[in-house]
Design an enzyme around this catalytic site. Structure first.
Site, PDB file in Angstrom:
ATOM      1  N   THR A  47      -6.946  -4.505   1.058  1.00  7.63           N
ATOM      2  CA  THR A  47      -5.776  -4.897   1.750  1.00  7.63           C
ATOM      3  C   THR A  47      -6.143  -5.873   2.461  1.00  7.63           C
ATOM      4  OG1 THR A  47      -5.078  -2.315   1.928  1.00  7.63           O
ATOM      5  CG2 THR A  47      -4.025  -3.978   3.350  1.00  7.63           C
ATOM      6  N   ASP A  82       1.040  -1.259   0.082  1.00  5.25           N
ATOM      7  CA  ASP A  82       0.113  -0.017   0.020  1.00  5.25           C
ATOM      8  C   ASP A  82       0.978   1.372   0.042  1.00  5.25           C
ATOM      9  OD1 ASP A  82      -3.146  -0.830   1.236  1.00  5.25           O
ATOM     10  OD2 ASP A  82      -1.292  -2.169   1.560  1.00  5.25           O
TER      11      ASP A  82
HETATM   12  N1  LIG Z   1     -15.106  -0.313   8.706  1.00  9.12           N
HETATM   13  C1  LIG Z   1     -14.291   0.012   7.962  1.00  9.12           C
HETATM   14  N2  LIG Z   1     -12.892   0.502   8.334  1.00  9.12           N
HETATM   15  C2  LIG Z   1     -11.875   0.834   7.536  1.00  9.12           C
HETATM   16  N3  LIG Z   1     -12.192   0.662   6.172  1.00  9.12           N
HETATM   17  C3  LIG Z   1     -13.080   0.336   5.537  1.00  9.12           C
HETATM   18  C4  LIG Z   1     -14.510  -0.133   6.335  1.00  9.12           C
HETATM   19  N4  LIG Z   1     -14.931  -0.649   5.697  1.00  9.12           N
HETATM   20  C5  LIG Z   1     -14.671  -0.682   4.415  1.00  9.12           C
HETATM   21  N5  LIG Z   1     -13.472  -0.121   4.588  1.00  9.12           N
HETATM   22  C6  LIG Z   1     -12.800   0.136   3.347  1.00  9.12           C
HETATM   23  O1  LIG Z   1     -13.608   0.162   2.055  1.00  9.12           O
HETATM   24  C7  LIG Z   1     -12.658  -0.710   0.836  1.00  9.12           C
HETATM   25  C8  LIG Z   1     -13.774  -1.878   0.722  1.00  9.12           C
HETATM   26  O2  LIG Z   1     -14.140  -2.347   1.822  1.00  9.12           O
HETATM   27  P1  LIG Z   1     -14.521  -3.861   1.774  1.00  9.12           P
HETATM   28  O3  LIG Z   1     -13.358  -4.700   0.924  1.00  9.12           O
HETATM   29  O4  LIG Z   1     -14.895  -4.437   3.048  1.00  9.12           O
HETATM   30  O5  LIG Z   1     -15.613  -3.887   0.738  1.00  9.12           O
HETATM   31  C9  LIG Z   1     -11.594  -0.979   1.577  1.00  9.12           C
HETATM   32  O6  LIG Z   1     -10.330  -0.445   1.049  1.00  9.12           O
HETATM   33  P2  LIG Z   1      -8.864  -0.530   1.742  1.00  9.12           P
HETATM   34  O7  LIG Z   1      -8.746  -2.146   1.260  1.00  9.12           O
HETATM   35  O8  LIG Z   1      -8.092   0.076   0.494  1.00  9.12           O
HETATM   36  O9  LIG Z   1      -8.404  -0.126   3.016  1.00  9.12           O
HETATM   37  C10 LIG Z   1     -11.710  -1.067   3.309  1.00  9.12           C
HETATM   38  O10 LIG Z   1     -10.581  -0.804   3.945  1.00  9.12           O
HETATM   39 MG   LIG Z   2      -7.085   0.900   3.599  1.00  9.09          MG
HETATM   40 MG   LIG Z   3      -6.477   0.912   0.006  1.00  5.78          MG
END
Ligand SMILES: Nc1ncnc2c1ncn2[C@@H]1O[C@H](COP(=O)(O)O)[C@@H](OP(=O)(O)O)[C@H]1O
Ligand SMILES: [Mg+2]
Ligand SMILES: [Mg+2]
Ligand SMILES: [Mg+2]
Length: 380
Positions: A126, A54
């Protein structure tokens, strides 16, 4: 040296072309770090990880775009030390010719640096990356114009990674609203079914209740906002429903642009437009709801007791001013065209040629007028 095409291209096309080129480099960096076996995982918060991939991918993307477009605002997901040394081979200044070969839609021709904001998610998905679910990972570069998602790059570094030797790994999907989206093939989604994708790793009871309210015949739980929008545009699911404030602007800007460029919609849970001007709150406090068609049907399924937990974005003063100017000039165009002298303004119809554009579906888009939004002042 920039090619003659590059020099003549409008700013938005050059930003898009630079973003496509650098997304390939970011993908290589991500794969190389995974190969070392040392991900350097840091826990940023509850259920919120960051890896060396990242960090490195963001350094590469932001340094490359900043070098070429020093006056354009760029926001990346990761907080990094600005004094970190960036390896020379992380800085990419090529412009993808396949982007520059397209004609820029008229409406973007005079867009200036201060009207563009770039939202960078160097590695989306991630959590899944650390668990070896590699095809859930994407690199997202979103280009907002006057606060609206217009250009997007979704680079999937591990596309085809299980297809055996000899198959090229990785693919780049890019799009511009008014031009179309390229780099994928769309299939017709299964009929008589309602496949809904949502988070795999950030669920809670409201997330589940909202999905269930949309009457799914199957729930597809996968990682990444970028990956979920890929499933949508390829016709593998019917809707992406995420009733949570967890996604941020860098998660949705690029996917929204790619989706809208084929006639789809990505809004908050209330059906209101998500905004991307530089002062907007980073969090998508209205949740995320995305479809290729029948968007309103899904918005209407969400019960009021769920909707009341969500708040839409507020437009900035600048955005409102710009909208006013745009509607004044559109009105002037109308007068002109009635006299036979008008130019055609941008239509939401995708005009893709060999790319994966699809005809706009037969439904009313539900993006509402920003006057409808009800949030308090935007915060950082
Ligand atoms: N409760 C939460 N806390 C932090 N990040 C969140 C979150 N819900 C969703 N996200 C972020 O939104 C993106 C899509 O989420 P998901 O995969 O759960 O659908 C991911 O981005 P990143 O992986 O870039 O951090 C994820 O971390
Ligand atoms: Mg992230
Ligand atoms: Mg990210
Ligand atoms: Mg993300």
């Amino acid at each position: 040296m920039a090619s003659p095409t590059a020099k003549m291209s409008p700013l938005i096309m050059r930003v898009l072309a630079a973003s496509v080129s650098v997304s390939y480099r970011a993908g290589t960096i991500i794969r190389d770090i995974m190969k070392t076996g040392d991900l350097g995982i840091v826990e940023k918060g509850k259920n919120d990880l960051q890896t060396e991939a990242d960090r490195a991918a963001q350094r590469c993307i932001v340094a490359s775009l900043h070098k070429q477009f020093p006056k354009v605002a760029i926001f990346g997901e990761e907080s990094l030390d600005p004094s970190d040394k960036i390896p020379d081979n992380y800085v990419v200044t090529e412009l993808a010719e396949d982007v520059l070969n397209h004609t820029c839609p008229e409406i973007y021709k005079n867009i200036t640096d201060d009207e563009i904001v770039i939202w960078v998610d160097p590695l989306d998905g991630t959590a899944e990356f650390t668990q070896g679910l590699l095809d859930h990972v994407t690199v997202l570069i979103g280009i907002a114009v006057n606060g609206e998602a217009k250009g997007g790059i979704i680079y999937q570094p591990y596309y085809n990674y299980q297809s055996g030797p000899g198959t090229p790994m990785g693919r780049c999907i890019w799009g511009l609203v008014g031009l179309g989206s390229y780099g994928f093939t769309r299939e017709v989604p299964p009929t008589n079914q309602n496949l809904i994708t949502t988070t795999r790793s950030h669920s809670d009871w409201i997330v589940t209740e909202a999905v269930n309210a949309c009457e799914p015949t199957e729930i597809v739980r996968v990682g990444g906002a970028g990956h979920k929008v890929l499933l949508l545009i390829e016709g593998k699911v019917h809707a992406y429903v995420f009733a949570s404030k967890g996604c941020k602007k860098w998660d949705t800007c690029a996917p929204e642009a790619v989706l809208c460029a084929i006639g789809g919609s990505l809004t908050d849970m209330l059906g209101n437009q998500i905004l991307y001007h530089s002062a907007v709150q980073r969090r998508n406090a209205g949740g995320v709801l995305a479809t290729v068609q029948n968007h309103n049907w899904y918005v209407e399924r969400i019960p009021p007791e769920i909707k009341e937990n969500f708040v839409s974005d507020t437009p900035s003063e600048d955005m409102l001013k710009h909208k006013q100017q745009a509607s004044t000039s559109a009105a002037a165009d109308e007068v002109d065209s009635s006299t036979g002298a008008g130019d055609s303004s941008l239509s939401s119809t995708s005009k893709g040629d060999s790319g994966s554009s699809v005809d706009p579906p037969e439904f009313d888009k539900t993006k509402t007028n920003p006057d409808n939004v009800s949030a308090g002042p935007a915060k950082m």
